[in-house]
Design a protein around this motif. Structure first.
Motif, PDB file in Angstrom:
ATOM      1  N   GLY A  31       0.817  -1.209   0.000  1.00  0.00           N
ATOM      2  CA  GLY A  31       0.000   0.000   0.000  1.00  0.00           C
ATOM      3  C   GLY A  31       0.847   1.253   0.000  1.00  0.00           C
ATOM      4  O   GLY A  31       0.566   2.210  -0.739  1.00  0.00           O
ATOM      5  N   TRP A  32       1.898   1.263   0.806  1.00  0.00           N
ATOM      6  CA  TRP A  32       2.794   2.419   0.870  1.00  0.00           C
ATOM      7  C   TRP A  32       3.448   2.682  -0.488  1.00  0.00           C
ATOM      8  O   TRP A  32       3.518   3.818  -0.952  1.00  0.00           O
ATOM      9  N   LEU A  33       3.887   1.617  -1.153  1.00  0.00           N
ATOM     10  CA  LEU A  33       4.517   1.761  -2.463  1.00  0.00           C
ATOM     11  C   LEU A  33       3.527   2.311  -3.497  1.00  0.00           C
ATOM     12  O   LEU A  33       3.887   3.135  -4.348  1.00  0.00           O
ATOM     13  N   ASN A  34       2.284   1.868  -3.428  1.00  0.00           N
ATOM     14  CA  ASN A  34       1.292   2.337  -4.396  1.00  0.00           C
ATOM     15  C   ASN A  34       0.862   3.772  -4.126  1.00  0.00           C
ATOM     16  O   ASN A  34       0.519   4.498  -5.056  1.00  0.00           O
ATOM     17  N   ILE A  35       0.864   4.188  -2.855  1.00  0.00           N
ATOM     18  CA  ILE A  35       0.600   5.593  -2.545  1.00  0.00           C
ATOM     19  C   ILE A  35       1.728   6.461  -3.100  1.00  0.00           C
ATOM     20  O   ILE A  35       1.491   7.536  -3.669  1.00  0.00           O
ATOM     21  N   TYR A  36       2.958   5.983  -2.968  1.00  0.00           N
ATOM     22  CA  TYR A  36       4.116   6.684  -3.533  1.00  0.00           C
ATOM     23  C   TYR A  36       3.946   6.851  -5.043  1.00  0.00           C
ATOM     24  O   TYR A  36       4.169   7.933  -5.595  1.00  0.00           O
ATOM     25  N   SER A  37       3.498   5.791  -5.693  1.00  0.00           N
ATOM     26  CA  SER A  37       3.312   5.845  -7.139  1.00  0.00           C
ATOM     27  C   SER A  37       2.143   6.746  -7.519  1.00  0.00           C
ATOM     28  O   SER A  37       2.203   7.468  -8.511  1.00  0.00           O
ATOM     29  N   PHE A  50       8.446  13.846   3.949  1.00  0.00           N
ATOM     30  CA  PHE A  50       7.299  13.955   4.849  1.00  0.00           C
ATOM     31  C   PHE A  50       6.360  15.107   4.504  1.00  0.00           C
ATOM     32  O   PHE A  50       5.361  15.320   5.183  1.00  0.00           O
ATOM     33  N   SER A  51       6.682  15.842   3.459  1.00  0.00           N
ATOM     34  CA  SER A  51       5.755  16.862   2.977  1.00  0.00           C
ATOM     35  C   SER A  51       4.743  16.267   2.006  1.00  0.00           C
ATOM     36  O   SER A  51       3.794  16.937   1.599  1.00  0.00           O
ATOM     37  N   GLN A  52       4.959  15.003   1.637  1.00  0.00           N
ATOM     38  CA  GLN A  52       4.083  14.320   0.688  1.00  0.00           C
ATOM     39  C   GLN A  52       3.295  13.208   1.389  1.00  0.00           C
ATOM     40  O   GLN A  52       3.640  12.794   2.499  1.00  0.00           O
ATOM     41  N   ARG A  53       2.256  12.743   0.728  1.00  0.00           N
ATOM     42  CA  ARG A  53       1.387  11.740   1.349  1.00  0.00           C
ATOM     43  C   ARG A  53       2.116  10.440   1.657  1.00  0.00           C
ATOM     44  O   ARG A  53       1.845   9.792   2.665  1.00  0.00           O
ATOM     45  N   TYR A  54       3.038  10.040   0.773  1.00  0.00           N
ATOM     46  CA  TYR A  54       3.733   8.779   1.023  1.00  0.00           C
ATOM     47  C   TYR A  54       4.675   8.898   2.216  1.00  0.00           C
ATOM     48  O   TYR A  54       4.912   7.921   2.926  1.00  0.00           O
ATOM     49  N   GLY A  55       5.213  10.096   2.461  1.00  0.00           N
ATOM     50  CA  GLY A  55       6.020  10.304   3.654  1.00  0.00           C
ATOM     51  C   GLY A  55       5.176  10.228   4.913  1.00  0.00           C
ATOM     52  O   GLY A  55       5.563   9.603   5.909  1.00  0.00           O
ATOM     53  N   LEU A  56       4.008  10.850   4.867  1.00  0.00           N
ATOM     54  CA  LEU A  56       3.091  10.790   6.002  1.00  0.00           C
ATOM     55  C   LEU A  56       2.585   9.369   6.226  1.00  0.00           C
ATOM     56  O   LEU A  56       2.438   8.927   7.376  1.00  0.00           O
ATOM     57  N   GLN A  57       2.327   8.644   5.111  1.00  0.00           N
ATOM     58  CA  GLN A  57       1.855   7.267   5.256  1.00  0.00           C
ATOM     59  C   GLN A  57       2.908   6.403   5.946  1.00  0.00           C
ATOM     60  O   GLN A  57       2.565   5.495   6.708  1.00  0.00           O
ATOM     61  N   PHE A  58       4.188   6.696   5.682  1.00  0.00           N
ATOM     62  CA  PHE A  58       5.254   5.961   6.359  1.00  0.00           C
ATOM     63  C   PHE A  58       5.168   6.164   7.869  1.00  0.00           C
ATOM     64  O   PHE A  58       5.394   5.229   8.650  1.00  0.00           O
ATOM     65  N   ILE A  59       4.811   7.377   8.286  1.00  0.00           N
ATOM     66  CA  ILE A  59       4.633   7.647   9.723  1.00  0.00           C
ATOM     67  C   ILE A  59       3.481   6.832  10.274  1.00  0.00           C
ATOM     68  O   ILE A  59       3.567   6.232  11.349  1.00  0.00           O
ATOM     69  N   LEU A 455      -4.176  -0.324   2.354  1.00  0.00           N
ATOM     70  CA  LEU A 455      -3.625   0.217   1.118  1.00  0.00           C
ATOM     71  C   LEU A 455      -3.920   1.701   0.957  1.00  0.00           C
ATOM     72  O   LEU A 455      -3.041   2.459   0.542  1.00  0.00           O
ATOM     73  N   SER A 456      -5.138   2.116   1.278  1.00  0.00           N
ATOM     74  CA  SER A 456      -5.515   3.516   1.080  1.00  0.00           C
ATOM     75  C   SER A 456      -4.756   4.427   2.037  1.00  0.00           C
ATOM     76  O   SER A 456      -4.458   4.056   3.182  1.00  0.00           O
ATOM     77  N   TYR A 457      -4.468   5.633   1.555  1.00  0.00           N
ATOM     78  CA  TYR A 457      -3.789   6.624   2.395  1.00  0.00           C
ATOM     79  C   TYR A 457      -4.714   7.069   3.523  1.00  0.00           C
ATOM     80  O   TYR A 457      -5.904   7.267   3.329  1.00  0.00           O
ATOM     81  N   GLY A 458      -4.136   7.249   4.712  1.00  0.00           N
ATOM     82  CA  GLY A 458      -4.905   7.781   5.829  1.00  0.00           C
ATOM     83  C   GLY A 458      -4.500   7.179   7.156  1.00  0.00           C
ATOM     84  O   GLY A 458      -4.361   5.956   7.274  1.00  0.00           O
ATOM     85  N   GLY A 459      -4.305   8.045   8.155  1.00  0.00           N
ATOM     86  CA  GLY A 459      -3.903   7.571   9.470  1.00  0.00           C
ATOM     87  C   GLY A 459      -5.021   6.882  10.214  1.00  0.00           C
ATOM     88  O   GLY A 459      -4.808   5.863  10.872  1.00  0.00           O
ATOM     89  N   SER A 460      -6.251   7.432  10.126  1.00  0.00           N
ATOM     90  CA  SER A 460      -7.379   6.834  10.848  1.00  0.00           C
ATOM     91  C   SER A 460      -7.657   5.418  10.370  1.00  0.00           C
ATOM     92  O   SER A 460      -7.839   4.502  11.172  1.00  0.00           O
ATOM     93  N   SER A 461      -7.700   5.241   9.051  1.00  0.00           N
ATOM     94  CA  SER A 461      -8.005   3.912   8.523  1.00  0.00           C
ATOM     95  C   SER A 461      -6.874   2.930   8.816  1.00  0.00           C
ATOM     96  O   SER A 461      -7.118   1.787   9.222  1.00  0.00           O
ATOM     97  N   MET A 462      -5.625   3.349   8.631  1.00  0.00           N
ATOM     98  CA  MET A 462      -4.490   2.467   8.900  1.00  0.00           C
ATOM     99  C   MET A 462      -4.464   2.014  10.359  1.00  0.00           C
ATOM    100  O   MET A 462      -4.303   0.835  10.669  1.00  0.00           O
TER     101      MET A 462
END
Length: 486
Positions: A31-37, A50-59, A455-462
């Motif tokens: 999921g993280w790789l696909n958000i990056y893509s 960390f200014s991008q969604r994939y950086g935040l998703q890593f957190i 897979l989807s971006y988001g802290g709440s769902s993850m």
């Protein structure tokens, strides 16, 4: 003589189910790789930006792994049972509060924001609902055949659904409907599931064709089933005659002789025609000529008729304008590829263009040129389809199926009722999310905006999916410890 060690002296190794753990790790990394893509740009190529969604998703991924580790080492997971009531009530307060003081996002008021950090209570309410439902249904002497027990357990699910609907978050509310599978696994009659599926079909037929067609179909199906149960030829012939008369109502209304039929809607006249047939049906029930299945069929027919006459109310009063437009676009009632149907149209192009093996990681043209809105969240699956192709999509689906079936298998083996029911809840929630999300990105279900688990971006769902899963893994570890004792 040295005394042999007692069972309590034996060391207990905590064994995590490797199948569930491996599936989880595969999904969050993929999921993280696909958000990056999905949000990749040549200006921001570093995957840990960390200014991008994939950086935040890593957190969020790292935070979820920490939470998962903590959950695995809860000293006594049984404490979750008495706590489930307090957790459930606290979440209801949050669901109610967000309706009034939450921030509106994409038409629904379901988010709390502290600065740039957002929290969606509806995601976490699935956990508390699953815990309380498991607690209620695992009580000694509980039975779905007991009216009080059935009502009590149903209210556990219905209350958060109503509060989430108040937020105009229909997608999240729909996920709760999957918990009907838990009731089925715990003894609910299968005809109730079939009735629910049938009512959805009646809703679709009423919208796409006409209320009259829906009544004719519902009445015909019930009568055919009833005939195979009682083998009464006269009863079948009268049913056939009734169906024929119902079908010809619109044509008869155009003639001068039967012009009075225009005074009422065709579906009302169809309902009137069913009255004598239903009256004989009720008489057979009262005299014992028709058994319990006949009663269930009659209830099903009544529910179908009520649904037909409720469709306009639901469609006009309950659903939001954008939700109505999406359903109409899905059913082909309207065609708006540049408006409400744009997301799905572009998503289908992206998935279809991936072919068998896909265009390759970071090579998706639909992705690179931002043709699909929300591609890192609700429409993340179209990134998978475009860049990884049919093979990659099927492998992803296989991981989800394995995860869900593994949960069901481990839950069914558990002698503890709370763990078993909670496992069924987790499997049902994952199943609904995967089915609805993939269905809407492929254009076979209306767009209702729910994430694809892990897979989807988001802290709440993850975070919520991680907690949901790892509570079950921790509970299942207790079963393995008991098995090791023996």
């Amino acid at each position: 003589m040295i005394a042999s060690p007692s069972y309590s002296d034996k060391p207990k190794g905590r064994k995590v189910d490797l199948g569930l753990l491996f599936s989880y790790l595969v999904l969050i990394i993929f999921g993280w790789l696909n958000i990056y893509s999905a949000v990749y740009s040549e200006e921001h190529t570093f995957i840990l930006d960390f200014s991008q969604r994939y950086g935040l998703q890593f957190i969020w991924v790292c935070g979820s792994l920490i939470v998962a580790f903590i959950l695995l080492y809860i000293r006594n997971p049984k404490n979750l049972q008495p706590l489930s009531v307090l957790l459930y009530l606290a979440m209801l307060v949050l669901l109610l509060a967000v309706t009034f003081i939450g921030r509106e996002v994409n038409g629904s008021r379901s988010w709390f924001f502290i600065g740039s950090f957002g929290l969606q209570p509806a995601e976490f309410s699935k956990i508390t609902t699953a815990l309380l439902l498991s607690y209620v249904m695992s009580q000694y002497g509980f039975s779905l055949f007991n009216r009080k027990d059935a009502i009590r357990s149903a209210l556990v699910v219905l209350v958060p659904i109503l509060l989430i609907l108040m937020e105009k978050e229909t997608g999240s509310a729909l996920v709760y409907m999957g918990l009907i599978l838990v009731f089925y696994m715990e003894g609910l009659a299968g005809w109730v599931i079939l009735l629910g599926i049938g009512l959805i079909g009646i809703f679709v037929v009423t919208l796409a064709l006409s209320p009259l067609t829906a009544i004719v179909i519902a009445f015909s199906i019930c009568c055919v089933i009833q005939f195979f149960m009682n083998r009464n030829l006269v009863w079948l012939l009268t049913a056939v005659l009734t169906v024929v008369l119902m079908s010809y109502i619109p044509k008869l209304a155009q003639t001068q002789t039967f012009s009075f039929l225009q005074n009422l809607k065709s579906e009302v006249w169809a309902l009137i025609l069913t009255v004598p047939h239903i009256a004989f049906w009720i008489k057979d029930l009262l005299t014992g000529r028709v058994g319990r299945p006949g009663k269930y069929l009659l209830i099903s027919l009544a529910a179908a008729i009520i649904m037909v006459f409720s469709v306009n109310i639901i469609f006009d009063k309950v659903l939001q304008p954008h939700q109505k437009a999406r359903i109409e676009n899905l059913l082909g009632i309207t065609q708006d590829l540049q408006g409400i149907g744009y997301n799905v149209h572009q998503s289908k192009i992206a998935i279809g263009s991936g072919g068998l093996s896909g265009k390759g990681f970071l090579n998706g043209t639909q992705t690179k040129y931002n043709f699909v809105p929300e591609q890192s969240t609700d429409f993340i699956f179209c990134t998978v389809g475009e860049e990884w192709g049919l093979i990659g999509s099927l492998l992803l689906l296989f991981v989800y199926i394995f995860l869900i079936l593994r949960i069901i298998h481990l839950a069914s083996k558990n002698s503890d009722a709370f763990t078993r029911i909670y496992g069924y809840c987790v499997a049902s929630i994952f199943l609904m999310h995967v089915f609805i999300n993939m269905g809407m990105t492929m254009g076979i279900l209306p767009v209702i905006g729910i994430p694809l688990p892990f897979l989807s971006y988001g802290g709440s769902s993850m975070m919520s999916f991680t907690i949901l899963l790892f509570i079950f893994i921790r509970l299942d570890m207790e079963r393995q410890n008991k098995d090791a004792d023996f």
